[in-house]
Design a protein around this motif. Structure first.
Motif, PDB file in Angstrom:
ATOM      1  N   GLN A  43      68.326  29.739 -35.469  1.00  0.00           N
ATOM      2  CA  GLN A  43      67.150  30.204 -35.421  1.00  0.00           C
ATOM      3  C   GLN A  43      66.092  29.148 -35.962  1.00  0.00           C
ATOM      4  O   GLN A  43      64.751  29.097 -35.395  1.00  0.00           O
ATOM      5  CB  GLN A  43      66.869  31.495 -36.586  1.00  0.00           C
ATOM      6  CG  GLN A  43      65.686  31.731 -36.763  1.00  0.00           C
ATOM      7  CD  GLN A  43      65.486  33.253 -37.857  1.00  0.00           C
ATOM      8  OE1 GLN A  43      66.693  34.074 -37.639  1.00  0.00           O
ATOM      9  NE2 GLN A  43      64.753  33.408 -38.538  1.00  0.00           N
ATOM     10  N   GLY A 103      65.354  26.715 -33.220  1.00  0.00           N
ATOM     11  CA  GLY A 103      64.411  27.291 -32.225  1.00  0.00           C
ATOM     12  C   GLY A 103      63.037  27.564 -32.495  1.00  0.00           C
ATOM     13  O   GLY A 103      62.146  27.113 -32.012  1.00  0.00           O
ATOM     14  N   THR A 104      62.713  27.973 -33.881  1.00  0.00           N
ATOM     15  CA  THR A 104      61.490  28.194 -34.211  1.00  0.00           C
ATOM     16  C   THR A 104      60.793  26.934 -34.767  1.00  0.00           C
ATOM     17  O   THR A 104      59.610  26.832 -34.394  1.00  0.00           O
ATOM     18  CB  THR A 104      61.436  29.135 -35.751  1.00  0.00           C
ATOM     19  OG1 THR A 104      62.372  28.507 -36.507  1.00  0.00           O
ATOM     20  CG2 THR A 104      61.896  30.571 -35.169  1.00  0.00           C
ATOM     21  N   ILE A 147      66.068  36.660 -34.261  1.00  0.00           N
ATOM     22  CA  ILE A 147      66.325  35.581 -33.380  1.00  0.00           C
ATOM     23  C   ILE A 147      65.963  36.254 -32.002  1.00  0.00           C
ATOM     24  O   ILE A 147      65.173  35.584 -31.521  1.00  0.00           O
ATOM     25  CB  ILE A 147      67.739  34.923 -33.122  1.00  0.00           C
ATOM     26  CG1 ILE A 147      68.322  33.967 -34.279  1.00  0.00           C
ATOM     27  CG2 ILE A 147      67.924  34.128 -31.677  1.00  0.00           C
ATOM     28  CD1 ILE A 147      69.474  33.611 -34.245  1.00  0.00           C
ATOM     29  N   ALA A 148      66.376  37.527 -31.851  1.00  0.00           N
ATOM     30  CA  ALA A 148      66.065  38.275 -30.627  1.00  0.00           C
ATOM     31  C   ALA A 148      64.431  38.310 -30.800  1.00  0.00           C
ATOM     32  O   ALA A 148      63.795  37.993 -29.665  1.00  0.00           O
ATOM     33  CB  ALA A 148      66.725  39.383 -30.554  1.00  0.00           C
ATOM     34  N   GLY A 186      62.557  35.207 -30.231  1.00  0.00           N
ATOM     35  CA  GLY A 186      62.800  34.766 -28.631  1.00  0.00           C
ATOM     36  C   GLY A 186      61.910  35.298 -27.747  1.00  0.00           C
ATOM     37  O   GLY A 186      61.127  34.764 -27.184  1.00  0.00           O
ATOM     38  N   LEU A 187      61.608  36.650 -28.053  1.00  0.00           N
ATOM     39  CA  LEU A 187      60.898  37.519 -27.305  1.00  0.00           C
ATOM     40  C   LEU A 187      59.467  37.268 -27.515  1.00  0.00           C
ATOM     41  O   LEU A 187      58.604  36.926 -26.466  1.00  0.00           O
ATOM     42  CB  LEU A 187      61.010  39.076 -27.882  1.00  0.00           C
ATOM     43  CG  LEU A 187      60.529  40.227 -26.663  1.00  0.00           C
ATOM     44  CD1 LEU A 187      61.652  40.298 -25.691  1.00  0.00           C
ATOM     45  CD2 LEU A 187      60.506  41.406 -27.405  1.00  0.00           C
ATOM     46  N   TYR A 235      58.044  34.367 -28.995  1.00  0.00           N
ATOM     47  CA  TYR A 235      57.576  33.074 -28.539  1.00  0.00           C
ATOM     48  C   TYR A 235      57.600  32.846 -27.056  1.00  0.00           C
ATOM     49  O   TYR A 235      56.739  32.146 -26.605  1.00  0.00           O
ATOM     50  CB  TYR A 235      58.831  32.093 -29.178  1.00  0.00           C
ATOM     51  CG  TYR A 235      58.412  31.807 -30.709  1.00  0.00           C
ATOM     52  CD1 TYR A 235      57.558  32.463 -31.216  1.00  0.00           C
ATOM     53  CD2 TYR A 235      59.131  31.016 -31.455  1.00  0.00           C
ATOM     54  CE1 TYR A 235      56.936  32.589 -32.491  1.00  0.00           C
ATOM     55  CE2 TYR A 235      58.523  30.741 -32.679  1.00  0.00           C
ATOM     56  CZ  TYR A 235      57.842  31.242 -33.271  1.00  0.00           C
ATOM     57  OH  TYR A 235      57.563  31.118 -34.395  1.00  0.00           O
ATOM     58  N   THR A 236      58.377  33.768 -26.383  1.00  0.00           N
ATOM     59  CA  THR A 236      58.448  33.548 -24.848  1.00  0.00           C
ATOM     60  C   THR A 236      57.207  34.138 -24.206  1.00  0.00           C
ATOM     61  O   THR A 236      56.460  33.330 -23.548  1.00  0.00           O
ATOM     62  CB  THR A 236      59.653  34.327 -24.210  1.00  0.00           C
ATOM     63  OG1 THR A 236      60.753  33.941 -24.929  1.00  0.00           O
ATOM     64  CG2 THR A 236      59.606  34.220 -22.526  1.00  0.00           C
TER      65      THR A 236
END
Lengths: 487, 342
Positions: free
Chosen positions: A10, A13-14, A423-424, A427-428, A430-431
């Motif tokens: 996490q 990714g962030t 995280i999910a 992910g959503l 940020y996409t």
């Protein structure tokens, strides 16, 4: 997966998503200061249009930088509570200084930059651009200082604490300036800022090159492209010098990290790999091409001098090798490419030859992606190469201070499914953000900078219209002159 | 150098100042977001967004600085609170991201469907952020089930108990009213007339929730009332609070919106002060054993760090106040749609 792996994923990714934007805004800030300075100096209104165009794009990038940056500050506490208790005394003060000195400066003057064109005079507007640029550099200073302290801690001691009868450890500042100017701060800050400038230069080149290929906004594009190439060239060369210096520092302060960067498993004379595939199991770099003794030579000016290998460290203290090796080599490879490309282009700029070389302009359109990758890869190398430590152990005044392992920094109360869920969501979101960012960026690029007449018509101010027309024709004449000279 | 206890006390006060600064400033732009969907036309929505356009990100920096200062001055409280509210704070982050992006992207294209999506995003994220701040505050008033080793195991549902929900409603209605008064100041014509109606309605809702929250606090948080017995001077805060609230309709009747705005600022400041006074000297009261509560004396950073930070604040805060004043001055007056607008 356990909480540790998930929390690291996490964070990675962030922070990587966040880090697309700060270096871009820092680098663009420099270009905008130059462009607005040119406007002030020449009074040519097309410089003003250029400044307005880049400001619009800057604001978009900046908004994403802020939105994704708040996440980082929260995550230290939400996911890494034990780490926060250990470093708060040191790290927190740098973070608070960043807030007070940098963020307020940036966000305040950004408002003038974006919304203040018709409310403040050109000089105050230029001053605001300068302040936003300075503010973004300040924020880099504080956060890189905080990060560097974790890599090469100084000016502190680790003390025993006791709250509610529960014993613990934490780092406390003993010497503030020694903490700020710890052994790696200057090197890492300079390299980070240089990376940002390179990205800013290539970003401006990319959009300008696209216009040149499409034969749109040509005066604007030539001017901005020239500035971009010069910035990229200066800082690409600077990155080589700073990178070399930094590698020497790392070999002294974090030898395990340097060994991971180079896949140097056994202590002995070090080879410099151009590429390869390090295999931790067999302790070898496969399919690689290496210059024998070059690593030793670069570090110590002696190709026989032994370089500390990973075998000098206990297995539990060794960093992973594959990821630091690859990211380090991607960064270095791209850096070399940037030097070649920008320096050759600098030569081709003479007489405007480069503007007729469409294939080379296409290369510039895409090189910005390489600049993003190089900035990200540099940080991946820096952060994975320091594992398993989040705060390195060190020796202060002859006393050895314990470090903090990444695995020891987690929040005790957070469960794996909570991290999964967040995280999910990240992910959503940020996409989605990334898609919207590209969409709006493209929209702004397609719209392009305003041309003199259109802007004057919209504001309806006679004086500005007159100035715009005068500036416009002057600039047209200017480019005609250039064309004739070339003939 | 000041002694450690004094420094801890100073930092508690400074954090209070940052919190008040944040809630007053971001309070009105969250309120504008909550009111956003009831605007009548696209132009009105753009005017509303642009009334906070140059200001909202500077306002949010107060939150970032509050977080950084809490991390530095009381690292143990930062660690416990942020991990205890894991899910709530993740939701808060998503809300803040969405809000920033909705503001930035809404007016980029003319497509009505695109704008509707971001309009909803702007409203929902503003509402959620205002609500979650109240929920977090309400839970801290009640105390958290914090064990001896400073960890809290509590789910989001457990954190959404009646008292925090009421405090969440309090922050939502308070910010809505505050935002409506701000809009009244920044707009003219039809939108201003509507803003006046919104002020009255929001004031009505706020008054009901305020009384409910006051009664609830007296019942649920007896610690808070003990403070008033020990330190009678604290009564100044609720008295000022009630006077400020009463002054809002008075000022509106007299067509003095600036006074109404000042009064709603004072209301927010008084409520934040009451919150701080109620938990002091705790930062995180423990409901398992009050002796385990994290106080400003157990959660604090070293004296040296607090001292350095104080110096940083003394240098930095005047600069911050200057920029804030300059920005509000540059963007004073009624909001108009310009070519740099959202």
């Amino acid at each position: 997966m356990d909480v540790e792996v998930l929390s690291r994923l996490q964070f990675a990714g962030t922070i990587m998503f966040h880090y697309l934007f700060p270096p871009l805004t820092i680098g663009m800030g420099l270009v905008m200061v130059i462009i607005e300075g040119m406007w002030l100096k020449t009074g040519d209104v097309s410089w003003n249009h250029a400044a307005r165009f880049w400001t619009r794009i800057f604001a978009l990038n900046f908004a994403l930088g802020i939105a994704t940056g708040i996440v980082m500050e929260f995550e230290f506490g939400t996911n890494w509570a034990a780490y926060s208790r250990f470093v708060g005394d040191v790290f927190g003060s740098a973070l608070a200084a960043e807030g007070i000195f940098a963020f307020f400066l940036e966000s305040g003057f950004l408002a003038v930059l974006v919304f203040g064109w018709d409310r403040v005079g050109p000089k105050l507007h230029f001053f605001s651009t300068l302040m936003v640029f300075l503010g973004s550099c300040f924020s880099a200073i504080w956060i890189v200082v905080a990060n560097s302290w974790q890599q090469t801690p100084a000016g502190y001691h680790v003390v025993d604490t006791e709250v509610n009868g529960v014993p613990g450890l934490r780092a406390e500042i003993t010497d503030y300036w020694a903490m700020v100017f710890n052994p790696s701060s200057a090197d890492r800050l300079i390299h980070t800022l240089i990376g940002a400038m390179i990205l800013g230069g290539f970003f401006v080149c990319s959009i300008s090159a696209y216009y040149l290929i499409r034969k749109r906004h040509e005066l604007f594009a030539r001017r901005c492209f020239t500035i971009g190439v010069v910035v990229a060239a200066i800082f690409s060369v600077a990155s080589l010098i700073s990178g070399h210096h930094q590698a020497q520092t790392v070999s002294r302060t974090q030898p395990a990290k340097l060994a991971a960067f180079e896949g140097h498993f056994k202590t002995g004379p070090g080879d410099l790999h151009l590429f390869g595939w390090p295999d931790a199991k067999t302790q070898q770099v496969k399919y690689g091409l290496a210059i024998p003794g070059m690593l030793s030579f670069l570090l110590y000016a002696d190709s026989e001098e032994p370089v500390t290998g990973l075998d000098a460290f206990a297995p539990e203290d060794q960093p992973p090798v594959w990821l630091p090796f690859q990211s380090y080599h991607i960064m270095a490879g791209l850096g070399t490419f940037f030097i070649l490309l920008s320096c050759v282009s600098l030569v081709l700029l003479r007489g405007g030859r480069i503007f007729r070389m469409r294939w080379l302009l296409w290369v510039f359109v895409f090189t910005v992606f390489g600049a993003f990758v190089a900035n990200e890869a540099g940080w991946i190398a820096a952060e994975t190469g320091r594992q398993p430590w989040v705060v390195y152990p060190s020796v202060q005044d002859g006393v050895s201070m314990p470090g903090l392992r990444t695995s020891e920094g987690l929040s005790e109360s957070v469960r794996a499914e909570q991290v999964w869920w967040s995280i999910a969501m990240f992910g959503l979101i940020y996409t989605l953000l990334f898609g919207v960012w590209l969409y709006v960026l493209n929209d702004k690029i397609q719209h392009g900078p305003d041309e003199g007449a259109s802007i004057a018509r919209r504001t309806g101010s006679l004086r500005e219209a007159a100035a715009a027309l005068a500036g416009h024709s002057r600039s047209l004449l200017g480019s005609n002159h250039q064309r004739e000279e070339r003939r | 150098m000041l002694d450690h206890d004094t420094l801890a006390m100073i930092w508690f006060v400074l954090l209070g100042v940052l919190l008040i600064g944040y809630t007053i400033l971001d309070g009105f732009d969250l309120g504008v977001g909550i009111l956003h969907p009831i605007a009548k036309s696209d132009e009105q929505r753009r005017l509303m967004m642009n009334s906070i356009g140059p200001l909202w990100d500077g306002n949010e920096v107060w939150l970032v600085t509050f977080g950084g200062a809490l991390f530095a001055a009381f690292p143990y409280a930062y660690a416990t609170v942020f991990s205890a509210f894991y899910v709530a704070f993740m939701l808060l982050l998503f809300a803040l991201i969405f809000r920033a992006v909705s503001l930035e992207f809404r007016s980029k294209t003319e497509n009505p469907a695109w704008r509707r999506v971001w309009d909803f995003g702007f409203f929902a994220s503003s509402f959620l952020a205002a609500f979650l701040f109240g929920v977090a505050g309400g839970n801290l008033m009640l105390g958290l089930p914090m064990s001896q080793n400073l960890t809290v195991h509590q789910t989001l549902l457990e954190q959404l108990s009646p008292y925090p929900l009421v405090i969440g409603a309090l922050t939502v209605t308070l910010f809505t009213m505050h935002g409506a008064i701000f809009l009244y100041l920044k707009t003219e014509g039809d939108l201003q007339k509507q803003a006046e109606q919104w002020i009255w309605r929001a004031f009505g809702f706020f008054l009901v929730v305020y009384m409910l929250a006051t009664m609830f606090t007296l019942i649920e948080v007896p610690r808070a009332t003990h403070k008033f017995e020990e330190h009678p001077w604290l009564w100044i805060a609720p008295i000022l609070n009630v006077l400020a609230i009463a002054n809002i309709p008075r000022a509106m009747f007299r067509k003095q919106p600036a006074y109404a705005f000042a009064s709603s600022c004072a209301t927010i400041a008084a409520l934040a002060f009451l919150f701080a006074a109620a938990i002091f000297p705790d930062l995180v009261p423990s409901t398992i054993d009050p002796a385990w509560s994290l106080t400003i004396y157990t959660a604090r950073a070293s004296a040296k760090t607090l001292d350095i930070m104080l110096l940083i604040a003394l240098i930095g805060m005047p600069c911050v106040l200057t920029y804030t004043a300059v920005i509000y001055w540059v963007f004073r007056g009624k909001v108009k749609l310009e070519r740099t607008s959202y």
